[in-house]
Write a protein that holds these residues in place. Structure first.
Motif, PDB file in Angstrom:
ATOM      1  N   ARG A  72       0.830  -1.291   0.031  1.00 44.02           N
ATOM      2  CA  ARG A  72      -0.090   0.031  -0.080  1.00 44.02           C
ATOM      3  C   ARG A  72       0.878   1.219  -0.089  1.00 44.02           C
ATOM      4  O   ARG A  72       1.350   1.694   1.091  1.00 44.02           O
ATOM      5  CB  ARG A  72      -0.891   0.035   1.260  1.00 44.02           C
ATOM      6  N   PRO A  73       1.281   1.536  -1.214  1.00 41.92           N
ATOM      7  CA  PRO A  73       2.380   2.760  -1.207  1.00 41.92           C
ATOM      8  C   PRO A  73       1.514   3.874  -0.796  1.00 41.92           C
ATOM      9  O   PRO A  73       0.667   4.415  -0.936  1.00 41.92           O
ATOM     10  CB  PRO A  73       2.767   2.763  -2.642  1.00 41.92           C
ATOM     11  N   MET A  74       2.359   4.765   0.143  1.00 40.49           N
ATOM     12  CA  MET A  74       1.840   6.124   0.645  1.00 40.49           C
ATOM     13  C   MET A  74       0.232   5.818   1.354  1.00 40.49           C
ATOM     14  O   MET A  74      -0.330   6.729   1.540  1.00 40.49           O
ATOM     15  CB  MET A  74       1.792   7.076  -0.251  1.00 40.49           C
ATOM     16  N   GLY A  75       0.212   4.605   1.883  1.00 35.44           N
ATOM     17  CA  GLY A  75      -1.161   4.411   2.460  1.00 35.44           C
ATOM     18  C   GLY A  75      -2.395   4.255   1.631  1.00 35.44           C
ATOM     19  O   GLY A  75      -3.595   4.112   2.044  1.00 35.44           O
ATOM     20  N   GLY A  76      -2.105   4.134   0.352  1.00 32.11           N
ATOM     21  CA  GLY A  76      -3.127   4.162  -0.731  1.00 32.11           C
ATOM     22  C   GLY A  76      -3.511   2.803  -0.679  1.00 32.11           C
ATOM     23  O   GLY A  76      -3.500   1.788   0.012  1.00 32.11           O
ATOM     24  N   ASP A  77      -4.280   2.708  -2.147  1.00 37.31           N
ATOM     25  CA  ASP A  77      -4.792   1.399  -2.485  1.00 37.31           C
ATOM     26  C   ASP A  77      -3.747   0.311  -2.691  1.00 37.31           C
ATOM     27  O   ASP A  77      -2.502   0.662  -3.107  1.00 37.31           O
ATOM     28  CB  ASP A  77      -5.421   1.494  -3.938  1.00 37.31           C
ATOM     29  N   PRO A  78      -3.982  -0.947  -2.420  1.00 35.06           N
ATOM     30  CA  PRO A  78      -2.846  -2.100  -2.811  1.00 35.06           C
ATOM     31  C   PRO A  78      -2.714  -1.889  -4.261  1.00 35.06           C
ATOM     32  O   PRO A  78      -3.620  -1.834  -5.031  1.00 35.06           O
ATOM     33  CB  PRO A  78      -3.500  -3.355  -2.364  1.00 35.06           C
ATOM     34  N   VAL A  79      -1.395  -2.239  -4.353  1.00 35.82           N
ATOM     35  CA  VAL A  79      -0.815  -2.488  -5.930  1.00 35.82           C
ATOM     36  C   VAL A  79       0.274  -3.527  -5.805  1.00 35.82           C
ATOM     37  O   VAL A  79       0.648  -3.723  -4.653  1.00 35.82           O
ATOM     38  CB  VAL A  79      -0.036  -1.029  -6.445  1.00 35.82           C
ATOM     39  N   GLY A  80       0.613  -4.125  -7.005  1.00 38.40           N
ATOM     40  CA  GLY A  80       1.661  -5.085  -7.146  1.00 38.40           C
ATOM     41  C   GLY A  80       3.063  -4.542  -6.527  1.00 38.40           C
ATOM     42  O   GLY A  80       3.509  -3.290  -7.090  1.00 38.40           O
ATOM     43  N   ILE A  81       4.181  -5.054  -6.137  1.00 36.62           N
ATOM     44  CA  ILE A  81       5.219  -4.486  -5.814  1.00 36.62           C
ATOM     45  C   ILE A  81       6.101  -4.056  -6.978  1.00 36.62           C
ATOM     46  O   ILE A  81       6.940  -3.123  -6.895  1.00 36.62           O
ATOM     47  CB  ILE A  81       6.330  -5.515  -4.879  1.00 36.62           C
ATOM     48  N   PHE A  82       6.071  -4.669  -8.114  1.00 30.10           N
ATOM     49  CA  PHE A  82       6.599  -4.491  -9.465  1.00 30.10           C
ATOM     50  C   PHE A  82       5.976  -3.036 -10.149  1.00 30.10           C
ATOM     51  O   PHE A  82       6.472  -2.436 -10.914  1.00 30.10           O
ATOM     52  CB  PHE A  82       6.481  -5.407 -10.646  1.00 30.10           C
ATOM     53  N   ALA A  83       4.682  -2.436  -9.438  1.00 27.10           N
ATOM     54  CA  ALA A  83       4.158  -1.129  -9.889  1.00 27.10           C
ATOM     55  C   ALA A  83       4.567   0.100  -8.842  1.00 27.10           C
ATOM     56  O   ALA A  83       4.228   0.870  -8.736  1.00 27.10           O
ATOM     57  CB  ALA A  83       2.610  -1.207  -9.671  1.00 27.10           C
ATOM     58  N   THR A  84       5.736  -0.626  -7.999  1.00 28.66           N
ATOM     59  CA  THR A  84       6.418   0.571  -7.115  1.00 28.66           C
ATOM     60  C   THR A  84       7.902   0.429  -7.133  1.00 28.66           C
ATOM     61  O   THR A  84       8.363  -0.533  -7.855  1.00 28.66           O
ATOM     62  CB  THR A  84       5.845   0.284  -5.846  1.00 28.66           C
ATOM     63  N   SER A  85       8.400   1.375  -6.467  1.00 25.94           N
ATOM     64  CA  SER A  85       9.941   1.164  -6.286  1.00 25.94           C
ATOM     65  C   SER A  85      10.298   0.889  -4.770  1.00 25.94           C
ATOM     66  O   SER A  85      11.375   0.866  -4.391  1.00 25.94           O
ATOM     67  CB  SER A  85      10.390   2.543  -6.709  1.00 25.94           C
ATOM     68  N   GLY A  86       9.405   0.330  -4.121  1.00 26.41           N
ATOM     69  CA  GLY A  86       9.301  -0.059  -2.710  1.00 26.41           C
ATOM     70  C   GLY A  86      10.511  -1.101  -2.529  1.00 26.41           C
ATOM     71  O   GLY A  86      10.586  -1.891  -3.680  1.00 26.41           O
ATOM     72  N   PRO A  87      10.757  -1.333  -1.129  1.00 24.60           N
ATOM     73  CA  PRO A  87      12.164  -2.153  -1.245  1.00 24.60           C
ATOM     74  C   PRO A  87      11.864  -3.586  -0.707  1.00 24.60           C
ATOM     75  O   PRO A  87      12.480  -4.497  -1.231  1.00 24.60           O
ATOM     76  CB  PRO A  87      12.867  -1.668   0.198  1.00 24.60           C
ATOM     77  N   PRO A  88      10.696  -3.982  -0.404  1.00 21.36           N
ATOM     78  CA  PRO A  88      10.444  -5.545  -0.051  1.00 21.36           C
ATOM     79  C   PRO A  88      10.054  -6.303  -1.466  1.00 21.36           C
ATOM     80  O   PRO A  88       9.097  -7.052  -1.502  1.00 21.36           O
ATOM     81  CB  PRO A  88       9.118  -5.390   0.893  1.00 21.36           C
ATOM     82  N   ARG A  89      11.329  -6.194  -2.257  1.00 15.16           N
ATOM     83  CA  ARG A  89      10.939  -6.960  -3.545  1.00 15.16           C
ATOM     84  C   ARG A  89      11.511  -8.560  -3.714  1.00 15.16           C
ATOM     85  O   ARG A  89      12.460  -8.489  -2.618  1.00 15.16           O
ATOM     86  CB  ARG A  89      11.815  -6.204  -4.380  1.00 15.16           C
ATOM     87  N   PRO A  90      11.263  -9.270  -4.653  1.00 11.15           N
ATOM     88  CA  PRO A  90      11.925 -10.540  -4.590  1.00 11.15           C
ATOM     89  C   PRO A  90      13.593 -10.423  -4.583  1.00 11.15           C
ATOM     90  O   PRO A  90      14.284 -11.355  -3.991  1.00 11.15           O
ATOM     91  CB  PRO A  90      11.379 -11.397  -5.604  1.00 11.15           C
ATOM     92  N   ASN A  91      14.109  -9.493  -5.273  1.00 11.36           N
ATOM     93  CA  ASN A  91      15.637  -9.188  -5.465  1.00 11.36           C
ATOM     94  C   ASN A  91      15.708  -7.473  -4.988  1.00 11.36           C
ATOM     95  O   ASN A  91      15.394  -6.951  -5.625  1.00 11.36           O
ATOM     96  CB  ASN A  91      15.916  -9.299  -6.793  1.00 11.36           C
ATOM     97  N   PRO A  92      16.019  -7.427  -3.660  1.00 12.13           N
ATOM     98  CA  PRO A  92      16.086  -6.236  -3.481  1.00 12.13           C
ATOM     99  C   PRO A  92      17.171  -5.382  -3.705  1.00 12.13           C
ATOM    100  O   PRO A  92      18.163  -4.964  -2.945  1.00 12.13           O
ATOM    101  CB  PRO A  92      16.381  -6.356  -1.793  1.00 12.13           C
ATOM    102  N   ILE A  93      16.873  -5.092  -5.120  1.00 14.60           N
ATOM    103  CA  ILE A  93      17.949  -3.919  -5.792  1.00 14.60           C
ATOM    104  C   ILE A  93      17.240  -2.666  -5.995  1.00 14.60           C
ATOM    105  O   ILE A  93      16.004  -2.558  -6.502  1.00 14.60           O
ATOM    106  CB  ILE A  93      17.998  -4.429  -7.300  1.00 14.60           C
TER     107      ILE A  93
END
Length: 145
Positions: A72-93
């Motif tokens: 939930r980026p910025m507390g908003g609606d849920p999106v997939g991690i690949f639609a963000t630049s957030g850190p909890p990724r399968p490969n944390p790059i």
């Protein structure tokens, strides 16, 4: 798929000690400064970089311990991690566009720093926009920020 292994080329010196210390201002740039310290063997690779105002730094987000496929980026609606630049990724790059303030030997002074102290640096590239013009780019949910 075969595993992929990278050797860091350097490390970040940052005022931020932990991921939660890094401001997340949305579309605004972080106002922090720091340095990237490269291994001395990479100094020849810096030739010509000082002529660029900004660099792209690819880094291993070494403090990331979890993976989430929806956030939930910025507390908003849920999106997939690949639609963000957030850190909890399968490969944390992480990918950061930083202002290059100067180079002294293998020490790069940078600003707009959004990485924590001790972050391993995997690669550095000059920031040189390619592809469609800014007016042709759609940025999905980030347009509401």
């Amino acid at each position: 798929m075969q595993p992929v292994t990278y050797q860091p080329i350097g490390v970040v010196e940052s005022p931020f000690e932990a991921p939660e210390d890094v401001p997340r201002p949305g579309a605004e740039q972080v106002e922090a400064s720091g340095r990237i310290l490269l291994d001395e063997s990479y100094e020849p690779g810096l030739q010509g970089l000082a002529a660029f105002s900004h660099i792209v730094v690819l880094a291993h987000l070494h403090e990331v311990t979890d993976t989430r496929l929806t956030v939930r980026p910025m507390g908003g609606d849920p999106v997939g991690i690949f639609a963000t630049s957030g850190p909890p990724r399968p490969n944390p790059i992480g990918q950061s566009v930083l202002r290059l303030d100067g180079i002294e030997g293998t020490r790069l002074s940078v600003s707009n720093l959004d990485l924590i102290d001790g972050t391993p640096v995997l690669d550095i590239k000059p920031y040189a926009p390619k592809g469609p013009g800014i007016d042709e780019i759609e940025i999905g949910w980030m347009a509401d920020l």
